[in-house]
Design an enzyme around this catalytic site. Structure first.
Site, PDB file in Angstrom:
ATOM      1  N   HIS A 121      25.221 -29.006  11.696  1.00 19.07           N
ATOM      2  CA  HIS A 121      25.302 -28.844  10.244  1.00 19.07           C
ATOM      3  C   HIS A 121      24.881 -27.457   9.768  1.00 19.07           C
ATOM      4  O   HIS A 121      25.002 -27.156   8.581  1.00 19.07           O
ATOM      5  CB  HIS A 121      24.431 -29.897   9.545  1.00 19.07           C
ATOM      6  CG  HIS A 121      22.977 -29.581   9.632  1.00 19.07           C
ATOM      7  ND1 HIS A 121      22.261 -29.664  10.809  1.00 19.07           N
ATOM      8  CD2 HIS A 121      22.106 -29.129   8.694  1.00 19.07           C
ATOM      9  CE1 HIS A 121      21.017 -29.298  10.585  1.00 19.07           C
ATOM     10  NE2 HIS A 121      20.893 -28.971   9.311  1.00 19.07           N
TER      11      HIS A 121
ATOM     12  N   HIS B 101      24.189 -23.199   5.942  1.00 16.50           N
ATOM     13  CA  HIS B 101      23.773 -24.609   5.969  1.00 16.50           C
ATOM     14  C   HIS B 101      24.862 -25.423   5.278  1.00 16.50           C
ATOM     15  O   HIS B 101      25.025 -25.339   4.066  1.00 16.50           O
ATOM     16  CB  HIS B 101      22.428 -24.774   5.263  1.00 16.50           C
ATOM     17  CG  HIS B 101      21.789 -26.097   5.505  1.00 16.50           C
ATOM     18  ND1 HIS B 101      22.215 -27.250   4.892  1.00 16.50           N
ATOM     19  CD2 HIS B 101      20.770 -26.440   6.310  1.00 16.50           C
ATOM     20  CE1 HIS B 101      21.469 -28.258   5.302  1.00 16.50           C
ATOM     21  NE2 HIS B 101      20.581 -27.790   6.168  1.00 16.50           N
TER      22      HIS B 101
END
Length: 156
Positions: free
Chosen positions: A63, A78
């Site tokens: 992620h 992110h």
């Protein structure tokens, strides 16, 4: 003879809506605990490198990706908020730690439909983790952006 230092650029990793980091609904980012930056609400599934440099971290849950520019600036991409909880589901990482990338190289294909259906937000922070290394930071004002549009300028 004096030379003006050139501002360096960080570009959008994806087409979408650029927002202030202060508007990200996660205090870790909005209160700049990780660093300074902006966020993009993506409209496409492919995320590209916002800088030229080295892939320094690929999180095991896919992620987030850490990059370091040639001039030593650490960047965190992110993808979404709290998406660590997906344990890699919905993320297809195309790079590995140690890879050299150019701005615009494909990093990750994210299944944003799956991520949204799982109840997660799509805001994707682009953070300078060591902003103290920058003499000056300038952010592009919130607006629609395309992949490759300048979103942050900095002086080293």
């Amino acid at each position: 003879m004096f030379f003006k230092k050139k501002e360096l650029e960080i570009v959008s990793p994806v087409k979408g809506k650029l927002i202030s980091i202060k508007d990200v609904p996660d205090i870790t980012f909005s209160e700049e605990m990780v660093g300074k930056g902006v966020a993009v609400i993506p409209e496409e599934n492919e995320l590209y490198s916002p800088v030229c440099g080295t892939v320094t971290t690929v999180f095991p849950t896919s992620h987030a990706i850490g990059l370091t520019t040639k001039d030593g600036i650490d960047i965190l991409l992110h993808i979404g908020l709290d998406t660590v909880n997906l344990k890699g589901e919905g993320f297809d990482v195309k790079v590995k730690e140690g890879d050299e990338v150019k701005a615009g190289d494909l990093l990750v294909v994210a299944d944003f439909e799956k991520i949204k259906l799982a109840g997660y937000r799509l805001e994707t922070p682009v953070i300078i983790c060591n902003p103290e290394q920058c003499k000056k930071l300038t952010y592009t004002k919130p607006q629609a952006v395309n992949k490759g549009d300048v979103i942050i300028k900095y002086l080293k």
